[in-house]
Each structure stands twice: as C-alpha cells, then as structure tokens.
Design a protein around this motif. Structure first.
Motif, mmCIF file in Angstrom:
data_model
loop_
_atom_site.group_PDB
_atom_site.id
_atom_site.type_symbol
_atom_site.label_atom_id
_atom_site.label_comp_id
_atom_site.label_asym_id
_atom_site.label_seq_id
_atom_site.Cartn_x
_atom_site.Cartn_y
_atom_site.Cartn_z
ATOM 1 N N VAL A 25 0.840 -1.203 0.000
ATOM 2 C CA VAL A 25 0.000 0.000 0.000
ATOM 3 C C VAL A 25 0.871 1.247 0.000
ATOM 4 O O VAL A 25 0.638 2.202 -0.765
ATOM 5 N N THR A 26 1.911 1.257 0.832
ATOM 6 C CA THR A 26 2.822 2.403 0.892
ATOM 7 C C THR A 26 3.512 2.627 -0.451
ATOM 8 O O THR A 26 3.640 3.760 -0.926
ATOM 9 N N GLY A 27 3.942 1.532 -1.078
ATOM 10 C CA GLY A 27 4.612 1.645 -2.367
ATOM 11 C C GLY A 27 3.707 2.180 -3.452
ATOM 12 O O GLY A 27 4.130 2.998 -4.283
ATOM 13 N N LEU A 28 2.464 1.756 -3.458
ATOM 14 C CA LEU A 28 1.520 2.254 -4.466
ATOM 15 C C LEU A 28 1.251 3.743 -4.289
ATOM 16 O O LEU A 28 1.164 4.497 -5.265
ATOM 17 N N LEU A 29 1.128 4.183 -3.048
ATOM 18 C CA LEU A 29 0.901 5.610 -2.800
ATOM 19 C C LEU A 29 2.134 6.435 -3.176
ATOM 20 O O LEU A 29 2.017 7.519 -3.766
ATOM 21 N N SER A 30 3.326 5.922 -2.856
ATOM 22 C CA SER A 30 4.554 6.619 -3.238
ATOM 23 C C SER A 30 4.675 6.711 -4.753
ATOM 24 O O SER A 30 5.038 7.763 -5.306
ATOM 25 N N SER A 31 4.341 5.627 -5.451
ATOM 26 C CA SER A 31 4.386 5.624 -6.913
ATOM 27 C C SER A 31 3.371 6.605 -7.500
ATOM 28 O O SER A 31 3.662 7.294 -8.486
ATOM 29 N N ALA A 32 2.197 6.673 -6.884
ATOM 30 C CA ALA A 32 1.172 7.596 -7.360
ATOM 31 C C ALA A 32 1.649 9.039 -7.252
ATOM 32 O O ALA A 32 1.444 9.849 -8.167
ATOM 33 N N VAL A 33 2.304 9.374 -6.127
ATOM 34 C CA VAL A 33 2.820 10.736 -5.948
ATOM 35 C C VAL A 33 3.910 11.025 -6.982
ATOM 36 O O VAL A 33 3.954 12.101 -7.583
ATOM 37 N N GLY A 34 4.816 10.051 -7.203
ATOM 38 C CA GLY A 34 5.866 10.240 -8.197
ATOM 39 C C GLY A 34 5.308 10.459 -9.586
ATOM 40 O O GLY A 34 5.767 11.335 -10.324
ATOM 41 N N LEU A 35 4.293 9.685 -9.952
ATOM 42 C CA LEU A 35 3.665 9.853 -11.271
ATOM 43 C C LEU A 35 2.924 11.184 -11.370
ATOM 44 O O LEU A 35 2.908 11.814 -12.438
ATOM 45 N N PHE A 36 2.315 11.621 -10.262
ATOM 46 C CA PHE A 36 1.639 12.923 -10.266
ATOM 47 C C PHE A 36 2.645 14.047 -10.508
ATOM 48 O O PHE A 36 2.372 14.994 -11.256
ATOM 49 N N LEU A 37 3.817 13.944 -9.895
ATOM 50 C CA LEU A 37 4.863 14.954 -10.134
ATOM 51 C C LEU A 37 5.299 14.940 -11.598
ATOM 52 O O LEU A 37 5.528 15.997 -12.202
ATOM 53 N N LEU A 38 5.427 13.739 -12.167
ATOM 54 C CA LEU A 38 5.811 13.645 -13.570
ATOM 55 C C LEU A 38 4.719 14.172 -14.498
ATOM 56 O O LEU A 38 4.998 14.555 -15.637
ATOM 57 N N ALA A 39 3.476 14.202 -14.004
ATOM 58 C CA ALA A 39 2.381 14.749 -14.806
ATOM 59 C C ALA A 39 2.435 16.273 -14.892
ATOM 60 O O ALA A 39 1.591 16.880 -15.560
ATOM 61 N N ARG A 40 3.424 16.893 -14.242
ATOM 62 C CA ARG A 40 3.573 18.352 -14.278
ATOM 63 C C ARG A 40 4.883 18.766 -14.940
ATOM 64 O O ARG A 40 5.371 19.886 -14.739
#
Length: 523
Positions: free
Chosen positions: A344-359
């Motif tokens: 769960v922690t890894g998925l949330l960390s990955s989601a944040v990383g991808l959100f940053l890349l979306a900018r």
C-alpha cells in the motif's frame, strides 16, 4: 483423480542447494533474460541498416520476443512444477543461449524475428523455473528478502541494458548484443550445475492439460497481437477487434474448461486466496502504469528537453538505481511485517511520483525529475516485491512454477496494455490540441486530417517543420508541437497516477500477515 505432494529437495550439504547459493546460481540466468529485453532497443537501428529492415520489421524484433515470452510463461511454469525447477531452468539457459547465437548469425530479418520468438519461449521456460527455485529454496520467513534481491537483480540488468548495448553495438556491431549471452549463459549453466540441488517434481504421474494449454496459448497470443497492432492501426480496426474477440472467446472457454480436469494447467482454486488474486491484479496495474507512462519519458528527455542519449540516461539513473537499492530493503520489510503495509505504501509513493511527472514542462529541472523518480522507484520496489510475494508465496509449493508464470504474465501483459492504452491517450490529446497550439503560436492551424498525420511524429517529441521554414517559424512550430506533446504526457501520467492510487485501495484487502504458502519439504 491424482494426488499431489509438495515438490521436495535433498537436504543441502555445504554450499550446494543452500538458499543463498541458489540465489547466486540463478542470478546470471535471470539477468541475461532481463538484459536482453532492453539491450535490443539500442541494437535495432544497426539491425535495420545491416539487414535493410523496415520500421514494421524492426518493431517485430521486439514484439516477437514479447509474444514468445507472454504466450508461454504459464505453460512453462506448469512444466517446471511437473518436471522439476532445476531441470527446466537449465533447459531454459541452454535454449536461450543457443537462440541468441542463431539470432546473431541471422542474415535476414524474417529469420531473425523467428529466432527472437523462439528466444522468448526459452526465456519463458527459464524465468518461472528460477522463481520456483527461490520459492522452494528459502524458508517462508526469508521469502520477502529473496524476492527483494531478485527484483534488485532485474532492476540492475534493465538499467545496464542500454549502456552495455551502446558499448557493444558501437564497438563490435549489433551481433555483439546477442553474442554477449554466450559467456553470461556459460556462467549461468556452470553455476546451475554446481550449486543447484536436484529437486523432485510435485507429481510425476500428473497428466498434462493439453486442452488448457491450447486454449490459453490462443487466448494470450490473440491478446498480445491486438495490443501490438492497436497503436499502429487503431482500436477500431478489424486487425485489432478480431484478435480481441478471439481472446474473449478462448479466454472464457479456458476458464470454463479449467474446472473440469483433475490436473488443470491453471488451478483456479489458487484465486480463492485473496492475496494471490489481488497480487495478480496489482502486478497488472503496476506494469500498466509504469511501462505505459515511462515509454514516453525518453521522447520527452530527448525531444522536448533536447538531451543527448547519454544525458537522457543520466536522468533515468535515479529511477533504476533506486529500484536496485531499495528492492532488498523492501524484501526485508516484507519478512517483518508482511506484504500488505509495504505494498500500500509503495503504491501511494508511486502515485505521488507519477503525479509529479504529470507536471513536467519544457524547462523542468533535473532535481525535480530526480525527486519524482526517487518516489517512483522506491514505490515500485515495494509493489513489485510485495505483489510477487503475495502471488508466489501464498500458493502451495506444488504450484510455485505456474504461480510464477502467472505473475510474470501479468507484468508482461500489463506493460503491453499500458503502452497501447496510454499511447492511444497521447495520440488523441495531440490530435485534439495541436491546432489550438498552432493558432496560439501565430501559425496556420492544421486541419483534423493533417493533425492526425502529424501526431505520430509529435508523440515522439519531434516537431514537423516545413521545408525551408525560417528560424522564427521553426521556433513557433516546435513550441506548438511540444505544448501538444506535453498535454498528452500530462494526461497519460495523470491516468497512471490515478490507477496507482486506486490500486492502493485494492491492496488494503490483502492479508496483513506474511506468506502462508507451504514451505519446501526437505528429505
């Protein structure tokens, strides 16, 4: 009806057959397969020049390998359970090296692609057998650590592929990208014969589910074919819809059939364990988000930022290095607290990383990209290790091979699905926004047909500049093209981030404890 017993192994005496010796022995084999997956991208231009291959033929140098690998993984895993992990691993190593030599000696692209498909088949034999050896060799309380180190090896090989490939191809020619498997395979074979203890198959008398093999092979072949064709011909083309229909029919018949035989190819009872079922879905979603979105990062780095390939590789190093370093740590954490919390922690960390890349923008700093990749790499290490442990560690030992094949099939198919779906998103956004960006730049806007024709080039971060255009027009066209590219990239990464966040919610339903699969039985 046959009865099954766990696969058994001899008691380790000294180095041979010990858990860590097993990990060392299989490391060269799995790294060889992983290295081959990325090294070919560097060799493709040279192959095209030498063999006068078209772009479509060059694509099949990659797609053929994927096809052979994805179609045969589950069947190969079942073969490992049936005939022994050590035996099938060694067969996979020998076959992979032999087909590598055949590829390097090919004088035509058609023959080369045929051998690439065969190489994928042997890669499919090798990989589940290696995972089965890990599952059988390590006690349950150390499985997480083993899977973490296994993931670290794969990350290191994937990171090294473009670098090693560049050196070999530029120095010795494209054939060296395949000949390199000869010394690596020789080491893998020697260590396997020396360090891997003989294992006894789960049940020598089990009948092989040939009908299940045929149904699953046709279903996966049709799905992979559709995913390969869709980005080129479109999702509504007959050559995409027809194989998707074949996949739907044969996939449904396969599921119905697997309830009948006493020894099914894919025992559906495995999915009664929620950790196994959720782990397969998480592996699919993780690969969809990662492969589908990162496919376009190289185009962003080289096309939009204008970086040389070597400099673009520096931008990607934080992601690969983070995955290589944190995977063993993720494995240790899994051994202590189980798969649920780290996943769960890894998925949330990955989601944040991808959100940053979306900018990302046209002037994004290296530090910003590094932070995003660090979050993404750390998260993916936790997810891959956790999902692998959930799938392979929670099935009875006699199904370790087929479970490993299922885990790797989910990753391969998820990557293909992500590339196709998010690629379609990129294309649609570029076609929709490119005319507006042209007008904003003071240019005559292309019509719908022209925008559709230009999108393939723009999706690679490259501007379609008219012949003889002035410097001012070149700048304006480039600015408009990059703006449309970033529009598509932002949405693709945004979708990937949402998928990872939703996957984190799904992971909450995993079992909280550590792996509960049967341990290996020693005699």
């Amino acid at each position: 009806m046959t009865t099954t017993t766990p696969s058994t192994r001899t008691v380790p005496r000294g180095l041979r057959g010990s858990p860590w010796a097993t990990l060392v022995a299989i490391s060269f084999g799995v790294m060889m397969v992983a290295l081959d997956g990325t090294i070919v991208a560097v060799a493709n231009p040279a192959i095209g020049r030498d063999l006068q291959a078209s772009l479509a033929e060059l694509q099949w140098v990659t797609h053929g390998y994927l096809l052979g690998l994805a179609v045969f993984l589950i069947t190969a895993g079942k073969l490992s359970d049936r005939f022994g992990y050590r035996r099938m691993y060694l067969v996979g190593v020998v076959g992979f090296v032999a087909t590598s030599v055949a590829i390097a000696l090919s004088s035509g692209v058609v023959v080369l692609v045929a051998f690439r498909i065969l190489q994928g088949l042997f890669g499919a034999v090798l990989s589940p057998a290696a995972m089965g050896l890990l599952r059988a060799g390590f006690p349950p309380h150390q499985l997480g650590r083993a899977f973490g180190l296994f993931g670290s090896l794969l990350s290191a090989a994937n990171a090294a592929g473009p670098i090693v490939g560049g050196v070999l191809v530029s120095t010795f020619g494209w054939q060296a990208a395949f000949f390199i498997n000869v010394p690596v395979g020789a080491v893998a074979l020697g260590l396997g014969l020396w360090l891997l203890a003989a294992d006894r198959p789960a049940d020598r008398s089990a009948r092989f589910d040939l009908t299940g093999v045929a149904l699953l092979t046709v279903a996966i072949f049709a799905l992979v074919w559709a995913l390969v064709e869709a980005p080129t011909v479109g999702w509504t083309a007959v050559s995409t819809l027809a194989p998707l229909a074949v996949f739907g029919v044969f996939g449904a018949v396969f599921v119905l059939w697997e309830r009948r035989p006493a020894d099914p190819l894919l025992p559906l009872g495995m999915f009664r364990n929620p950790s196994v079922s959720i782990g397969v879905v998480l592996m699919l979603l993780m690969a969809l988000s990662l492969m589908g979105s990162l496919f376009f990062v190289t185009f962003y780095l080289q096309g939009v930022l204008g970086l040389a390939p070597s400099r673009a590789g520096v931008f990607l190093l934080p992601l690969m290095l983070t995955m290589g370093v944190t995977s063993p740590l993720a494995g240790r954490l899994l051994d202590r607290v189980g798969a649920k919390i780290p996943t769960v922690t890894g998925l949330l960390s990955s989601a944040v990383g991808l959100f940053l890349l979306a900018r990302l923008g046209t002037d994004t700093a290296f530090a910003y990209v590094t932070v995003a990749f660090l979050l993404l790499g750390t998260g993916l290490s936790l997810v891959m290790t956790g999902a692998t442990a959930a799938i392979v560690g929670n099935v009875p030992m006699r199904f370790a091979g087929v479970a490993s094949g299922m885990q790797q099939s989910a990753m391969q198919l998820g990557g293909s699905l992500g590339t196709a779906v998010l690629g379609a998103v990129m294309s649609a956004v570029i076609v929709a926004t490119l005319p507006g960006h042209y007008r904003d730049a003071g240019l005559d806007a292309p019509d719908a047909a022209q925008a559709t024709e230009m999108q393939s080039t723009v999706a690679q971060g490259v501007a379609v500049v008219p012949d003889g255009a002035s410097a001012e027009v070149v700048r304006a066209v480039t600015q408009a093209s990059h703006a449309a590219f970033l529009d598509g990239l932002h949405l693709a990464f945004g979708i990937a981030a949402v998928v990872m966040a939703l996957a984190a919610v799904l992971a909450l339903f995993m079992r909280a404890g550590r792996s509960t699969g049967e341990p290996a039985v020693h005699v």
